[in-house]
Design a protein around this motif. Sequence first.
Motif, PDB file in Angstrom:
ATOM      1  N   SER A  66      52.423  18.650  38.629  1.00 11.54           N
ATOM      2  CA  SER A  66      53.530  19.458  37.920  1.00 11.54           C
ATOM      3  C   SER A  66      52.949  20.962  37.542  1.00 11.54           C
ATOM      4  N   LYS A  67      51.676  21.152  37.560  1.00 11.50           N
ATOM      5  CA  LYS A  67      51.243  22.398  37.038  1.00 11.50           C
ATOM      6  C   LYS A  67      51.685  23.364  38.181  1.00 11.50           C
ATOM      7  N   GLU A  68      51.421  23.026  39.549  1.00  9.64           N
ATOM      8  CA  GLU A  68      51.788  23.899  40.550  1.00  9.64           C
ATOM      9  C   GLU A  68      53.272  24.127  40.536  1.00  9.64           C
ATOM     10  N   GLY A  69      54.330  23.325  40.416  1.00 13.02           N
ATOM     11  CA  GLY A  69      55.687  23.517  39.930  1.00 13.02           C
ATOM     12  C   GLY A  69      56.117  24.426  38.946  1.00 13.02           C
ATOM     13  N   ILE A  70      55.301  24.225  37.980  1.00 15.53           N
ATOM     14  CA  ILE A  70      55.391  25.162  36.711  1.00 15.53           C
ATOM     15  C   ILE A  70      55.121  26.455  37.052  1.00 15.53           C
ATOM     16  N   VAL A  71      54.383  26.875  37.711  1.00 17.06           N
ATOM     17  CA  VAL A  71      53.773  28.104  38.073  1.00 17.06           C
ATOM     18  C   VAL A  71      54.900  28.867  38.973  1.00 17.06           C
ATOM     19  N   LEU A 118      60.452  24.136  27.433  1.00 20.06           N
ATOM     20  CA  LEU A 118      60.031  23.141  26.375  1.00 20.06           C
ATOM     21  C   LEU A 118      59.245  21.833  27.111  1.00 20.06           C
ATOM     22  N   ASN A 119      58.783  21.129  26.187  1.00 16.49           N
ATOM     23  CA  ASN A 119      57.758  20.128  26.686  1.00 16.49           C
ATOM     24  C   ASN A 119      57.547  19.145  25.422  1.00 16.49           C
ATOM     25  N   TYR A 120      58.359  18.173  25.621  1.00  9.87           N
ATOM     26  CA  TYR A 120      58.253  16.790  24.706  1.00  9.87           C
ATOM     27  C   TYR A 120      58.470  15.581  25.522  1.00  9.87           C
ATOM     28  N   ASN A 155      55.163  16.584  23.391  1.00  4.99           N
ATOM     29  CA  ASN A 155      54.425  17.912  23.268  1.00  4.99           C
ATOM     30  C   ASN A 155      52.910  17.690  23.281  1.00  4.99           C
ATOM     31  N   ASN A 156      52.464  18.752  24.247  1.00  2.00           N
ATOM     32  CA  ASN A 156      50.890  18.958  24.261  1.00  2.00           C
ATOM     33  C   ASN A 156      50.856  20.575  23.655  1.00  2.00           C
ATOM     34  N   PRO A 157      50.114  20.728  22.647  1.00  7.88           N
ATOM     35  CA  PRO A 157      49.193  19.797  22.230  1.00  7.88           C
ATOM     36  C   PRO A 157      49.535  19.111  20.803  1.00  7.88           C
ATOM     37  N   ALA A 212      57.808  17.075  31.198  1.00  4.25           N
ATOM     38  CA  ALA A 212      57.815  15.788  30.338  1.00  4.25           C
ATOM     39  C   ALA A 212      56.841  14.864  30.994  1.00  4.25           C
ATOM     40  N   PRO A 213      55.542  15.315  31.179  1.00  5.31           N
ATOM     41  CA  PRO A 213      54.469  14.530  31.945  1.00  5.31           C
ATOM     42  C   PRO A 213      54.233  13.182  30.885  1.00  5.31           C
ATOM     43  N   TYR A 214      54.267  13.414  29.489  1.00  8.30           N
ATOM     44  CA  TYR A 214      53.907  12.324  29.048  1.00  8.30           C
ATOM     45  C   TYR A 214      54.944  11.394  28.388  1.00  8.30           C
ATOM     46  N   CYS A 215      56.124  11.647  29.106  1.00  7.06           N
ATOM     47  CA  CYS A 215      57.458  10.558  28.686  1.00  7.06           C
ATOM     48  C   CYS A 215      57.156   9.114  28.849  1.00  7.06           C
ATOM     49  N   LEU A 245      52.614  11.979  37.669  1.00 10.27           N
ATOM     50  CA  LEU A 245      52.031  10.864  37.761  1.00 10.27           C
ATOM     51  C   LEU A 245      50.711  11.021  37.187  1.00 10.27           C
ATOM     52  N   SER A 246      50.174  12.132  36.701  1.00 11.27           N
ATOM     53  CA  SER A 246      49.255  12.275  36.220  1.00 11.27           C
ATOM     54  C   SER A 246      48.709  11.401  35.029  1.00 11.27           C
ATOM     55  N   LYS A 247      49.624  11.349  33.990  1.00 17.00           N
ATOM     56  CA  LYS A 247      49.498  10.554  32.778  1.00 17.00           C
ATOM     57  C   LYS A 247      49.985   9.528  32.952  1.00 17.00           C
ATOM     58  N   TRP A 303      44.820  12.796  41.678  1.00 14.46           N
ATOM     59  CA  TRP A 303      45.479  12.847  42.958  1.00 14.46           C
ATOM     60  C   TRP A 303      46.437  14.052  43.156  1.00 14.46           C
ATOM     61  N   ARG A 304      46.831  14.823  42.076  1.00 17.84           N
ATOM     62  CA  ARG A 304      47.743  16.003  42.309  1.00 17.84           C
ATOM     63  C   ARG A 304      49.299  15.505  42.897  1.00 17.84           C
ATOM     64  N   ILE A 305      49.863  14.725  42.116  1.00 14.03           N
ATOM     65  CA  ILE A 305      51.247  14.602  42.480  1.00 14.03           C
ATOM     66  C   ILE A 305      52.204  14.476  41.341  1.00 14.03           C
ATOM     67  N   LEU A 316      48.673  11.936  24.914  1.00 17.22           N
ATOM     68  CA  LEU A 316      47.155  11.852  24.532  1.00 17.22           C
ATOM     69  C   LEU A 316      46.363  12.372  23.387  1.00 17.22           C
ATOM     70  N   TYR A 317      47.114  13.064  22.689  1.00  9.09           N
ATOM     71  CA  TYR A 317      46.461  13.880  21.574  1.00  9.09           C
ATOM     72  C   TYR A 317      46.589  13.632  20.287  1.00  9.09           C
ATOM     73  N   VAL A 318      45.698  13.853  19.170  1.00  3.50           N
ATOM     74  CA  VAL A 318      45.972  13.842  18.032  1.00  3.50           C
ATOM     75  C   VAL A 318      45.722  15.426  17.620  1.00  3.50           C
TER      76      VAL A 318
HETATM   77  C1  LIG Z   1      52.337  19.730  29.156  1.00  4.25           C
HETATM   78  C2  LIG Z   1      51.537  19.662  30.440  1.00  4.25           C
HETATM   79  N1  LIG Z   1      52.446  20.063  31.697  1.00  4.25           N
HETATM   80  C3  LIG Z   1      51.889  19.589  32.600  1.00  4.25           C
HETATM   81  C4  LIG Z   1      50.668  19.469  32.982  1.00  4.25           C
HETATM   82  C5  LIG Z   1      50.037  19.308  34.403  1.00  4.25           C
HETATM   83  O1  LIG Z   1      50.008  18.064  34.797  1.00  4.25           O
HETATM   84  P1  LIG Z   1      49.832  17.759  36.472  1.00  4.25           P
HETATM   85  O2  LIG Z   1      48.518  17.210  36.244  1.00  4.25           O
HETATM   86  O3  LIG Z   1      51.016  17.124  36.799  1.00  4.25           O
HETATM   87  O4  LIG Z   1      49.755  19.285  37.036  1.00  4.25           O
HETATM   88  C6  LIG Z   1      49.796  18.887  31.803  1.00  4.25           C
HETATM   89  C7  LIG Z   1      48.521  18.618  31.887  1.00  4.25           C
HETATM   90  O5  LIG Z   1      47.713  18.296  31.143  1.00  4.25           O
HETATM   91  C8  LIG Z   1      50.308  19.011  30.455  1.00  4.25           C
HETATM   92  O6  LIG Z   1      49.763  18.920  29.427  1.00  4.25           O
END
Ligand SMILES: Cc1ncc(COP(=O)(O)O)c(C=O)c1O
Length: 390
Positions: free
Chosen positions: A101-106, A171-173, A175-177, A205-208, A236-238, A245-247, A322-324
Amino acid sequence: MKRSNRLANLPPYPFARWAARVGVARQEGIDVIHLDIGSPDMPPEDPVIDALCESAHQPDVHGYPGYRGIPALREAVAEYYGRRFGVELDPDNQVVPLLGSKEGIVNMALACLDTGDVALVPDPGYAPYTMGTAMAGAEVCTFPLLAENDFLPDLAAIPVDARDRAKLMWLNYPNNPTGATASLEFLAQALDFCRQHSILLCHDAPYCDVTYDGYVAPSVLQIPGAEEVAVEFNSLSKTSNMAGWRIGMAVGDPEALAALAQVKSNVDSGIFRPLQEAAVQALAVTDDWLAARNAIYRERIGVILAALQEVGMAATRPRATLYVWAQVPPGWESEPFASDLLDQTGVAIAPGPFFGPSGEGYVRISVTAPTERVREAMGRLDRFMRSTSQ
Ligand SMILES: Cc1ncc(COP(=O)(O)O)c(C=O)c1O
C-alpha cells in the motif's frame, strides 16, 4: 551528481537516521531487540506459501504480469470486501492491486496533486502521506491527533485556506502510531467534510484485521455513497503477515483509481503472477486464523502494558494495530529516552516525533518480536528505569 530539487526539498526521514544508529549498536555487539518497526515476525499461512510455490513452477507465469492485476485477484479483493465489510465492489473498476500500500499512497499523491494544492495529513502519522505530497510538489497541512480527542482530528479546526486548497485528505484507522480506532460515525463525518469541500478522502486501513477483544474495524466504504468520494488503501502486509511480499490494494472511487492506475502504468509493470495467486489464497483468510494470530499479539501487548505500568509510563490498551503508544516518563523527551534506552539496553523503540511533532512525549512500541524477546525487552526497560532513577 546533484540531487533533484524534489529530493532536496523532501522533509528529513528520521527513521533512516534511526536505522543507522541501530546498525551501529549492532556492530558494537549489542543484542538489539527490535520493537521500533511494524514488520510482522510470523509467517503467512502455509496454503499461501504453497500457492506461491505451485504457481512459480508453472512455465507461463514469468512474463510481464499486466497492469491491472489478474481478474482472479481483483475478484478475490471484491469478495473479501463483501465478506468482511458487506461492501460491494466492481472488480473491474473499483479495485487496483498495489505493490504494497505504500506504493499506492505515494502514487495517489502524484495522481491528484499539483503545485499549490494541499494534502491534509495527520500528525502524528505514517510518513509517506507527507513524502508523497512533497514529491508531487504540493503542500502538506497537518492536523493534530491529540489524546484529549481520542486521537481523532478536529475537522472544524482545519484552517480555511488549507481546507479550500486541499485536494486530498489522509485518514488512517486503526491508527499508526497511536493505536486509536475510529467509529463508522466519525468516518461518515469526515466523508461529509470531504464531500462538502471537494476533497478526495483516502482512508488507509492496513490494520483493519489486526484487532483485539472483539473489536471489528469498519471500512470507510461501508458509508453509503463513499465510493464517490473515497479510496481505501489496504494491504496483506499486516493482515496476512506478508510485509516482505509487497502486495496491497486500493479500492473505492473509480475515477480516482483510474488516475492512480494511470500513474502506475508508467512506473511499474504489475505484480509477479505467482504472488497474485498467493494473494488470492491469502484473501480467503479465515476468522479462526486471524483470531489465533491476533491472540499472540494480544499476549505481547499484555506483557508490554504490565511493564509500562511497573515503570510508571502511561499507555492505553489498543483495540487494534501492532503498537502500544506510551507516554515517556516525566522529565524525559521522546528521542533522548529512546536513544538512551537503545544505547544502554539494546531495546529499540520508536520516538513519537518521528511520526510528527504531536508525537513528542510519546514512544511507539511494536509487538512484532517473538513473545520471549518482548519479555526480555521489558525486563531491560525495567532495569534501565531503575538505573536512571537512582
Ligand atoms: C499506516 C500504514 N499505512 C501503510 C503501510 C504500508 O504497508 P505496506 O506494507 O502495504 O506498504 C504501513 C506500514 O507500516 C502503515 O503503518
